[in-house]
Write a protein that holds these residues in place. Structure first.
Motif, PDB file in Angstrom:
ATOM      1  N   GLN A 121      53.829  23.009  57.537  1.00 42.64           N
ATOM      2  CA  GLN A 121      54.579  23.254  56.210  1.00 42.64           C
ATOM      3  C   GLN A 121      53.473  23.103  55.114  1.00 42.64           C
ATOM      4  O   GLN A 121      52.747  21.862  55.055  1.00 42.64           O
ATOM      5  CB  GLN A 121      55.818  22.236  55.967  1.00 42.64           C
ATOM      6  CG  GLN A 121      56.637  22.684  54.658  1.00 42.64           C
ATOM      7  CD  GLN A 121      57.842  22.017  54.713  1.00 42.64           C
ATOM      8  OE1 GLN A 121      58.267  21.217  55.565  1.00 42.64           O
ATOM      9  NE2 GLN A 121      58.554  22.117  53.353  1.00 42.64           N
ATOM     10  N   TYR A 129      56.669  22.196  49.643  1.00 39.32           N
ATOM     11  CA  TYR A 129      58.145  21.726  49.668  1.00 39.32           C
ATOM     12  C   TYR A 129      58.745  22.862  48.674  1.00 39.32           C
ATOM     13  O   TYR A 129      58.302  23.092  47.534  1.00 39.32           O
ATOM     14  CB  TYR A 129      58.245  20.352  49.003  1.00 39.32           C
ATOM     15  CG  TYR A 129      57.888  19.554  49.901  1.00 39.32           C
ATOM     16  CD1 TYR A 129      58.130  19.040  51.109  1.00 39.32           C
ATOM     17  CD2 TYR A 129      56.598  18.780  49.489  1.00 39.32           C
ATOM     18  CE1 TYR A 129      57.783  18.124  52.022  1.00 39.32           C
ATOM     19  CE2 TYR A 129      55.984  17.891  50.307  1.00 39.32           C
ATOM     20  CZ  TYR A 129      56.556  17.470  51.637  1.00 39.32           C
ATOM     21  OH  TYR A 129      56.134  16.508  52.268  1.00 39.32           O
ATOM     22  N   SER A 184      62.464  23.650  46.703  1.00 40.20           N
ATOM     23  CA  SER A 184      63.904  23.255  46.317  1.00 40.20           C
ATOM     24  C   SER A 184      64.521  24.393  45.269  1.00 40.20           C
ATOM     25  O   SER A 184      63.590  25.572  45.057  1.00 40.20           O
ATOM     26  CB  SER A 184      64.022  21.984  45.726  1.00 40.20           C
ATOM     27  OG  SER A 184      63.260  21.982  44.157  1.00 40.20           O
ATOM     28  N   THR A 213      52.846  20.207  49.997  1.00 40.53           N
ATOM     29  CA  THR A 213      52.593  19.094  50.864  1.00 40.53           C
ATOM     30  C   THR A 213      51.255  18.679  50.957  1.00 40.53           C
ATOM     31  O   THR A 213      50.437  19.204  50.306  1.00 40.53           O
ATOM     32  CB  THR A 213      52.980  19.643  52.393  1.00 40.53           C
ATOM     33  OG1 THR A 213      52.264  20.590  52.762  1.00 40.53           O
ATOM     34  CG2 THR A 213      54.380  20.188  52.154  1.00 40.53           C
TER      35      THR A 213
END
Length: 303
Positions: A47, A50, A52, A59
């Motif tokens: 990944q 991050y 949201s 990361t």
């Protein structure tokens, strides 16, 4: 998937911290940007972002991967521009950084004149005494002063500078003049960014590390202290030429003066010098050093 799929999208999202802003910049849909980054993460098996509903952040793996992606994107942009500008006037954005005082006094006026001559160019000019990373900062050119060192960068010589050890007439009247470099131990010496003073003794370079009566990383402050009779400073010519001419400062140890060192334009070693940057370098070279023919070398600069 193709090895480069998602790289431009990842770099844009990381820089913009927004999928929407990145999609607008790349002229793609948000869904396409998201799909390509997801495919890139799948290929890497890690990944990179991050996500949201309110924010996007990198990361640890993404922070490591980003500078390499930015370099690839910059190289692709340079390649496109090299072809597009082959038969055109120089145009587009040039990002350049320079030391604060030298940049203010010499580089900034030349850049302003350059924009008059080449109005299709745009400049992002940052003044800092920090050793910025050209690749990470996406700079095309960095103006640096000093000696060549690190092979990660290429450099074009734009001119040279001379150093002087100077003091005021009042200081010399009270403390006398050093007749050789060994006599510096008996004098009040100022040091700047580089604490060592270099001299040429019988054709060989010698380094002296004087005890600092005053240490400051600003040349104007050291010049002012020297003019006020507080001690001796070693400063480049562009700080002291006027003060030497009007008698506020006087040179000592002229017979031991170190060889002149360089004023350089640096750029990444593996980045093609695109036409707009080459025109700028030619312009700076011609105006900073008259007929000096800048030569290309490899190296990093030490202030």
């Amino acid at each position: 998937m193709k090895p480069w799929q998602g790289i431009s999208e990842f770099a844009a999202v990381a820089e913009q911290q927004s999928f929407t802003a990145a999609a607008r910049q790349l002229r793609l849909s948000v869904a396409q940007v998201s799909r390509n980054i997801a495919a890139l993460e799948h290929r890497l098996q890690m990944q990179l972002l991050y996500r949201s509903t309110r924010s996007v952040s990198l990361t640890e793996e993404g922070k490591l991967y980003l500078p390499h992606c930015q370099h690839l994107v910059a190289s692709l942009r340079d390649a496109d521009q090299a072809i597009q500008q082959r038969t055109q006037q120089p145009q587009g954005l040039i990002r350049i950084t320079a030391p604060v005082y030298y940049g203010e006094r010499f580089i900034a006026p030349l850049l302003n004149d350059f924009l008059h001559i080449y109005p299709e160019c745009r400049l992002d000019f940052q003044l800092t005494n920090e050793q910025v990373d050209l690749i990470e900062g996406s700079y095309d050119v960095a103006i640096r002063l000093g000696q060549l060192g690190n092979p990660r960068l290429r450099a074009r010589k734009l001119g040279s500078r001379r150093h002087f050890v100077v003091g005021s007439p009042a200081y010399f009247e009270e403390f006398g003049r050093p007749q050789d470099i060994n006599a510096l131990d008996a004098h009040r010496c100022f040091t700047g960014t580089v604490r060592q003073w270099r001299f040429q003794v019988e054709g060989k370079l010698e380094t002296v590390r004087p005890e600092s009566y005053l240490h400051c990383n600003n040349g104007l402050a050291l010049r002012d202290a020297a003019m006020k009779g507080l001690g001796l400073a070693m400063l480049p010519d562009y700080y002291v030429t006027d003060s030497l001419a009007n008698g506020q400062l006087e040179e000592v140890l002229a017979d031991y003066r170190q060889p002149d060192d360089g004023i350089w334009a640096l750029y990444p070693e593996n980045r093609q010098v695109i036409p707009k940057v080459r025109v700028l370098l030619d312009y700076l070279s011609g105006n900073l050093s008259g007929n000096l023919s800048g030569k290309f070398n490899t190296g990093e600069i030490e202030n």
